[in-house]
Motif scaffolding. Structure first.
Motif, PDB file in Angstrom:
ATOM      1  N   GLY A  64      36.510  58.692  37.878  1.00 34.01           N
ATOM      2  CA  GLY A  64      37.267  57.641  37.219  1.00 34.01           C
ATOM      3  C   GLY A  64      38.764  57.850  37.279  1.00 34.01           C
ATOM      4  N   GLN A  65      39.207  59.094  37.436  1.00 32.90           N
ATOM      5  CA  GLN A  65      40.640  59.365  37.435  1.00 32.90           C
ATOM      6  C   GLN A  65      41.263  59.146  38.808  1.00 32.90           C
ATOM      7  OE1 GLN A  65      40.933  63.404  35.894  1.00 32.90           O
ATOM      8  NE2 GLN A  65      41.340  62.636  33.834  1.00 32.90           N
ATOM      9  N   HIS A 106      39.345  49.200  37.625  1.00 33.97           N
ATOM     10  CA  HIS A 106      39.422  50.392  36.782  1.00 33.97           C
ATOM     11  C   HIS A 106      40.878  50.770  36.504  1.00 33.97           C
ATOM     12  CE1 HIS A 106      37.618  54.371  35.505  1.00 33.97           C
ATOM     13  NE2 HIS A 106      38.919  54.620  35.497  1.00 33.97           N
ATOM     14  N   GLY A 107      41.227  50.783  35.213  1.00 37.36           N
ATOM     15  CA  GLY A 107      42.573  51.158  34.801  1.00 37.36           C
ATOM     16  C   GLY A 107      43.521  49.994  34.643  1.00 37.36           C
ATOM     17  N   VAL A 108      43.107  48.787  35.053  1.00 35.45           N
ATOM     18  CA  VAL A 108      43.926  47.597  34.835  1.00 35.45           C
ATOM     19  C   VAL A 108      43.690  47.139  33.395  1.00 35.45           C
ATOM     20  CG1 VAL A 108      44.402  45.226  35.531  1.00 35.45           C
ATOM     21  CG2 VAL A 108      43.774  46.936  37.254  1.00 35.45           C
ATOM     22  N   GLY A 141      51.317  52.548  40.415  1.00 34.40           N
ATOM     23  CA  GLY A 141      50.760  53.737  41.055  1.00 34.40           C
ATOM     24  C   GLY A 141      49.411  53.426  41.661  1.00 34.40           C
ATOM     25  N   THR A 142      48.440  54.312  41.410  1.00 36.44           N
ATOM     26  CA  THR A 142      47.120  54.181  42.027  1.00 36.44           C
ATOM     27  C   THR A 142      46.054  53.906  40.978  1.00 36.44           C
ATOM     28  OG1 THR A 142      47.783  55.775  43.710  1.00 36.44           O
ATOM     29  CG2 THR A 142      45.444  55.291  43.539  1.00 36.44           C
ATOM     30  N   LEU A 143      45.283  52.852  41.196  1.00 37.21           N
ATOM     31  CA  LEU A 143      44.071  52.592  40.429  1.00 37.21           C
ATOM     32  C   LEU A 143      42.950  52.327  41.432  1.00 37.21           C
ATOM     33  CD1 LEU A 143      45.522  50.348  37.555  1.00 37.21           C
ATOM     34  CD2 LEU A 143      44.835  52.751  37.421  1.00 37.21           C
ATOM     35  N   HIS A 176      38.184  50.932  28.690  1.00 39.79           N
ATOM     36  CA  HIS A 176      38.634  49.711  29.336  1.00 39.79           C
ATOM     37  C   HIS A 176      39.705  49.037  28.472  1.00 39.79           C
ATOM     38  CE1 HIS A 176      34.925  49.019  32.109  1.00 39.79           C
ATOM     39  NE2 HIS A 176      34.933  50.278  31.710  1.00 39.79           N
ATOM     40  N   GLY A 177      40.601  48.300  29.119  1.00 41.92           N
ATOM     41  CA  GLY A 177      41.558  47.478  28.392  1.00 41.92           C
ATOM     42  C   GLY A 177      42.790  48.187  27.887  1.00 41.92           C
TER      43      GLY A 177
END
Length: 579
Positions: free
Chosen positions: A271-272, A90-92, A128-130, A485-486
């Motif tokens: 999701g955040q 998620h987030g990549v 950071g954080t995903l 996504h993406g």
């Protein structure tokens, strides 16, 4: 629409060469990191209740992935569970690599029990954080974990030196089997039963029965600085989060840095992720224990709709105080469960860091404008089944959700394969509407409930490099965390009421808007995002409330290849799971 076919051996060779080039890139100093994920059933006890849940490597939450900016992470997923599953990072952004993005029947067929699939997680600009999670059914209730992306070697965080980093996974626990709940929802068309507890790192805290011994604890020392990597992995709830006796300084959201923002609490949507600094600055005295707490924030206007009205706790404990374990911990002041002003007031303060090392590139010219209505609707009750005419949704029908009055229907063949092989006709339609139907939208909450919608597998096709502005308009009296996504995108505007295309763009922040992958659209309001479609592939966009995904609040962006090899989708890996 599909890519021209060449022999499979050449595809395989090309994939190996490209992967090898990415892994050893001397320009970025990237490393390749390897993880093995074994999906298996594991017994866990919460709230005095033991049940078997799906886990990764027997852990709930699952293992944290550690990497640096620009690394390639190889994750071998072995499905030793009893059902189909997929994994999402998620987030990549996954540049040019939708093959490893993970949503079931969008970019891949699921991994069957006994099968395995190797994901290539290509990190690029994220820092950071995903997090990672299952992207099939309701599996992410327990199949989830953090992704920690440190700066490249030779660089550092744009804030003070840290003494420790601590992933904080907010989630939910159901005593029932979540996929049995999902099966019931699909059968009856009703709503999902609310969770029995909110959790912090898998634990509800000592305010729940049988939970005192397992409560998560953070040990701190006076004068030190701690980075809390907060992730909302819940299926159904926005969350307020705070630490008693301490203010929190937000320095990042969704793996992008923000201007430091010091607050009493944060509001974080499913999701955040948010990076927040905790200064252990309390005077050591009679009490050196403080509750960390997460409480549901909900915007449903009706009091007769059940929801999880609970607060999860953990303990922050000063270990350099003789009185550290004396007395009950102090409890933080959290906003009320329906305090919309507190939630939106916090979100409106977020700004990108926007400096020389972390610049902002907000597109000022828009090629494609989209206005998307977010709605909760209904479908006729089992129209194809004359023996079952009673459902538990609105007006004895089935609950549905829609974008521009299209309730997304997942195909039997994943969209990515259909696009890649040029067989999209019959799998999806390329006519997702840019605007809602020209009907009056009542945002006051006094209309006659949700209306009828229609099902379809409609996608939006974009030329490579198109600058897109999407304005999400909520029509349902409920916040919606919309995830793309993406891509990361700039949240350039947010407001209440109906979006006015003549007036509201003048209020946009085009200087330092936050750069996110999930945006919380306010109830009966709107949020505007911008992104450049420079990542070729097939990319899911959906609400991150999982019941709304099941109901159809989703669509797909297909971004065509550009003209150069660097602007074209990577070849299909030879080991993709089969439908």
């Amino acid at each position: 629409m599909g890519t021209a076919k060449i022999p499979a051996v050449l595809w395989l060779l090309a994939g190996v060469v490209l992967t090898f080039a990415i892994a050893i890139s001397p320009v970025h100093g990237a490393r390749t990191r390897h993880y093995d994920f074994f999906i298996r059933e594991t017994n866990y006890t919460r709230l005095c209740h033991e049940k078997s849940v799906l886990t990764v490597n027997g852990q709930f939450p699952g293992p944290t992935i550690y990497a640096r900016k620009g690394d390639l992470v190889i994750v071998n997923v072995y499905n030793h569970g009893n059902k189909n599953i997929t994994m999402h990072w998620h987030g990549v952004d996954q540049p040019r690599n939708p093959w490893s993005d993970g949503p079931e029947f969008i970019t891949q067929c699921p991994i069957r029990p006994g099968g395995n699939f190797t994901y290539q997680v290509i990190l690029s600009e994220e820092e950071g954080t995903l997090w990672w999670h299952a992207h099939s059914d309701f599996d992410r209730a327990t199949v989830l974990g953090a992704i920690v992306i440190h700066p490249k070697r030779g660089t550092t965080f744009p804030f003070k030196k840290l003494d420790k980093e601590i992933p904080i996974m907010l989630g939910e626990w159901w005593n029932a089997d979540v996929n049995h709940l999902l099966e019931e929802v699909k059968r009856t068309g009703g709503d999902v039963e609310p969770s029995d507890a909110n959790t912090i790192n898998g634990q509800p805290g000592d305010m729940f029965p049988c939970s005192r011994d397992g409560i998560f604890k953070v040990e701190v020392q006076h004068g030190n600085t701690y980075l809390l990597r907060v992730i909302n992995g819940g299926l159904t709830n926005d969350m307020f989060f705070a630490v008693a006796g301490h203010r929190l300084t937000v320095v990042g959201i969704d793996a992008r840095y923000t201007k430091p923002l010091t607050v009493e609490h944060i509001m974080i949507a499913p999701g955040q992720t948010m990076d927040v600094l905790l200064e252990a600055s309390r005077t050591l005295g009679s009490n050196s224990r403080y509750y960390m707490a997460a409480r549901t924030f909900i915007t449903l206007p009706f009091d007769n709709i059940p929801f999880n009205n609970s607060t999860a706790t953990a303990i922050v404990e000063y270990t350099d105080s003789a009185a550290a374990r004396a007395g009950p911990p102090d409890f933080p002041v959290l906003p009320g469960i329906k305090d919309v002003d507190a939630a939106m007031g916090f979100l409106k303060q977020l700004r990108s860091l926007s400096n020389k090392d972390h610049p902002v590139h907000v597109p000022t010219h828009v090629d494609e404008h989209m206005l998307i209505d977010l709605a909760i609707n209904f479908l006729p009750c089992d129209a194809a089944n004359a023996t079952n005419t009673t459902c538990k949704g609105p007006k004895d029908n089935r609950f549905a959700a829609s974008l521009n009055n299209v309730s997304f229907e997942s195909p039997a063949l994943d969209v990515l394969d259909a696009y890649y092989y040029g067989i999209g006709r019959g799998v999806y339609e390329e006519d997702f509407p840019n605007k809602p139907a020209p009907v009056f939208v009542n945002l006051t909450g006094d209309n006659d409930g949700p209306g009828l919608t229609k099902r379809g597998t409609k996608v939006k096709v974009l030329e490579y490099g198109t600058v897109v502005e999407v304005v999400f308009q909520d029509t349902s009296e409920e916040n919606h965390p919309m995830h793309l996504h993406g891509f990361a995108f700039y949240v350039v505007g947010r407001g209440s009421g109906k979006f006015d295309e003549r007036r509201d763009p003048a209020t946009y922040n085009l200087v330092d808007p936050p750069y996110q992958n999930t945006v919380s659209v306010p109830k009966a309001g709107w949020a505007a995002i911008r992104f450049r479609a420079d990542n070729p592939g097939v990319w899911f966009m959906h609400c991150h409330f999982d019941r709304h995904v099941v109901w159809g609040m989703n669509t797909v962006f297909i971004v065509k290849d550009g003209k150069t090899p660097e602007a074209q989708m990577l070849p299909r890996p030879p080991n993709m799971p089969k439908c």
